[in-house]
Design a protein around this motif. Sequence first.
Motif, short mmCIF file in Angstrom:
data_model
loop_
_atom_site.label_atom_id
_atom_site.label_comp_id
_atom_site.label_asym_id
_atom_site.label_seq_id
_atom_site.Cartn_x
_atom_site.Cartn_y
_atom_site.Cartn_z
N ASP A 76 0.84 -1.19 0.00
CA ASP A 76 0.00 0.00 0.00
C ASP A 76 0.88 1.24 0.00
O ASP A 76 1.98 1.24 0.58
CB ASP A 76 -0.90 0.01 1.23
N PRO A 77 0.41 2.33 -0.61
CA PRO A 77 1.21 3.57 -0.60
C PRO A 77 1.27 4.14 0.81
O PRO A 77 0.40 3.88 1.65
CB PRO A 77 0.43 4.48 -1.54
N PRO A 78 2.29 4.91 1.11
CA PRO A 78 2.40 5.49 2.46
C PRO A 78 1.26 6.44 2.80
O PRO A 78 0.89 6.58 3.96
CB PRO A 78 3.76 6.22 2.42
N HIS A 79 0.71 7.10 1.80
CA HIS A 79 -0.41 8.03 2.02
C HIS A 79 -1.53 7.71 1.02
O HIS A 79 -1.71 8.41 0.01
CB HIS A 79 0.06 9.48 1.86
N PRO A 80 -2.30 6.64 1.29
CA PRO A 80 -3.35 6.25 0.34
C PRO A 80 -4.46 7.28 0.25
O PRO A 80 -4.74 8.01 1.22
CB PRO A 80 -3.86 4.93 0.92
N VAL A 81 -5.10 7.32 -0.91
CA VAL A 81 -6.23 8.23 -1.12
C VAL A 81 -7.51 7.40 -1.15
O VAL A 81 -7.49 6.20 -1.39
CB VAL A 81 -6.08 9.03 -2.42
N SER A 82 -8.62 8.08 -0.90
CA SER A 82 -9.92 7.43 -0.90
C SER A 82 -10.91 8.32 -1.65
O SER A 82 -11.66 9.08 -1.04
CB SER A 82 -10.41 7.18 0.54
N PRO A 83 -10.89 8.27 -2.98
CA PRO A 83 -11.75 9.16 -3.76
C PRO A 83 -13.22 8.81 -3.60
O PRO A 83 -13.57 7.66 -3.32
CB PRO A 83 -11.29 8.93 -5.20
N PRO A 84 -14.10 9.78 -3.76
CA PRO A 84 -15.54 9.48 -3.72
C PRO A 84 -15.94 8.61 -4.91
O PRO A 84 -15.25 8.56 -5.93
CB PRO A 84 -16.19 10.88 -3.81
N ARG A 85 -17.06 7.94 -4.76
CA ARG A 85 -17.55 7.07 -5.84
C ARG A 85 -17.91 7.89 -7.07
O ARG A 85 -18.69 8.83 -7.00
CB ARG A 85 -18.78 6.30 -5.37
N GLN A 86 -17.30 7.52 -8.19
CA GLN A 86 -17.64 8.14 -9.47
C GLN A 86 -18.10 7.09 -10.48
O GLN A 86 -18.92 7.36 -11.34
CB GLN A 86 -16.42 8.89 -10.02
N GLY A 87 -17.51 5.89 -10.39
CA GLY A 87 -17.90 4.82 -11.30
C GLY A 87 -17.13 4.79 -12.60
O GLY A 87 -17.57 4.16 -13.56
N SER A 88 -15.97 5.45 -12.67
CA SER A 88 -15.22 5.52 -13.92
C SER A 88 -13.97 4.64 -13.85
O SER A 88 -13.35 4.47 -12.79
CB SER A 88 -14.81 6.96 -14.23
N LEU A 89 -13.61 4.06 -15.00
CA LEU A 89 -12.39 3.27 -15.16
C LEU A 89 -11.64 3.81 -16.36
O LEU A 89 -12.24 4.27 -17.33
CB LEU A 89 -12.72 1.80 -15.42
N GLU A 90 -10.31 3.72 -16.31
CA GLU A 90 -9.53 4.18 -17.46
C GLU A 90 -8.18 3.48 -17.49
O GLU A 90 -7.51 3.32 -16.47
CB GLU A 90 -9.32 5.69 -17.42
N PHE A 91 -7.79 3.05 -18.70
CA PHE A 91 -6.44 2.56 -18.97
C PHE A 91 -5.76 3.58 -19.88
O PHE A 91 -6.30 3.93 -20.93
CB PHE A 91 -6.49 1.20 -19.67
N ARG A 92 -4.58 4.04 -19.46
CA ARG A 92 -3.84 5.02 -20.25
C ARG A 92 -2.50 4.43 -20.68
O ARG A 92 -1.59 4.27 -19.87
CB ARG A 92 -3.59 6.29 -19.43
N HIS A 93 -2.40 4.08 -21.95
CA HIS A 93 -1.15 3.61 -22.55
C HIS A 93 -0.50 2.51 -21.69
O HIS A 93 0.69 2.55 -21.39
CB HIS A 93 -0.18 4.77 -22.73
N VAL A 94 -1.31 1.52 -21.32
CA VAL A 94 -0.84 0.48 -20.41
C VAL A 94 -0.14 -0.64 -21.19
O VAL A 94 -0.68 -1.18 -22.15
CB VAL A 94 -2.02 -0.11 -19.61
N THR A 95 1.08 -0.95 -20.73
CA THR A 95 1.83 -2.09 -21.23
C THR A 95 2.21 -2.95 -20.03
O THR A 95 2.69 -2.43 -19.02
CB THR A 95 3.09 -1.66 -21.99
N PHE A 96 1.98 -4.26 -20.15
CA PHE A 96 2.26 -5.15 -19.03
C PHE A 96 2.65 -6.53 -19.52
O PHE A 96 2.05 -7.06 -20.45
CB PHE A 96 1.03 -5.28 -18.13
N ALA A 97 3.67 -7.10 -18.86
CA ALA A 97 4.09 -8.48 -19.13
C ALA A 97 4.24 -9.18 -17.78
O ALA A 97 4.77 -8.60 -16.83
CB ALA A 97 5.41 -8.51 -19.89
N TYR A 98 3.77 -10.42 -17.70
CA TYR A 98 3.91 -11.18 -16.46
C TYR A 98 5.37 -11.54 -16.20
O TYR A 98 5.79 -11.64 -15.05
CB TYR A 98 3.06 -12.46 -16.53
N ASP A 99 6.12 -11.73 -17.26
CA ASP A 99 7.55 -12.03 -17.15
C ASP A 99 8.28 -11.13 -18.12
O ASP A 99 7.90 -11.03 -19.30
CB ASP A 99 7.80 -13.50 -17.49
#
Length: 277
Positions: A24-47
Amino acid sequence: MLQASFAASVRLRELLATKPELADPPHPVSPPRQGSLEFRHVTFAYDPHDPPALREVSFAVQAGERVAVVGHTGAGKSTLVNLLLRFYDPQAGEVLVDGVDVRHWRRSELRSRFAVVLQDVDCFAGTIRDNVSLGRPGISDQRILWALEQVQARELLERLPLGLDTVLGERGTGLSVGERQLVAFARALVGDPEFVILDEATASVDPLTEARIQKALERLLAGRTAMVIAHRLATTQLCPRVLVFHRGRLVEEGSHSQLLARRGVFFSLFSRQELAS
């Protein structure tokens, strides 16, 4: 038996002592419910030595929107869920929930806003009450009964002589496949999730039960943001928007009819499935 239990306890202690790779981050945030999701230029490899599971993926889902995600096995559909719930962090790009990068959330709060219903349902040895509430505090019997009724499980409760106190065997012994799926839907809804992820959650049930669940979904998903991982492409007709993945990339986007008219990757997938059936 004692020796076997001792060996199991050693492995259990080792597991519980394992520190998670993602903290967990040292100072986590807790945004209000908005219901939005977004992926921005995401690249991911398991290995790092393997080809990326996702490559430069960008899309946004607005509050209350229902989208379907389709593609061949290995196209990256399940990886989207793993990143949303922060089981992994991407090597590049950002995954945002309610406008905030998931790396800035406390993991327990992030995951509490999601309900995930899988095709293969896990039920546990315990009561119906335990299987719906999963031990979460503050969930009353009235709330559990409400959730079961909302997913059209009234007949199930009437059939069980002890109601919520009915004890299930390991893996839900005592319930049919369709009834276990209804329990899974109630489990997802009882916590009032902000987001719902369905992994072809009606594929294992009979047509009559599926019709009951579909009717409940239309009512219960109203006002919630939903992502439907669709293996049967006919399911995409229930979603106004379809995201088509191929080899880790988002290659097409549109409605079911628009994608068929485009005669691209989605059309090819749909045609093959129609021939196979």
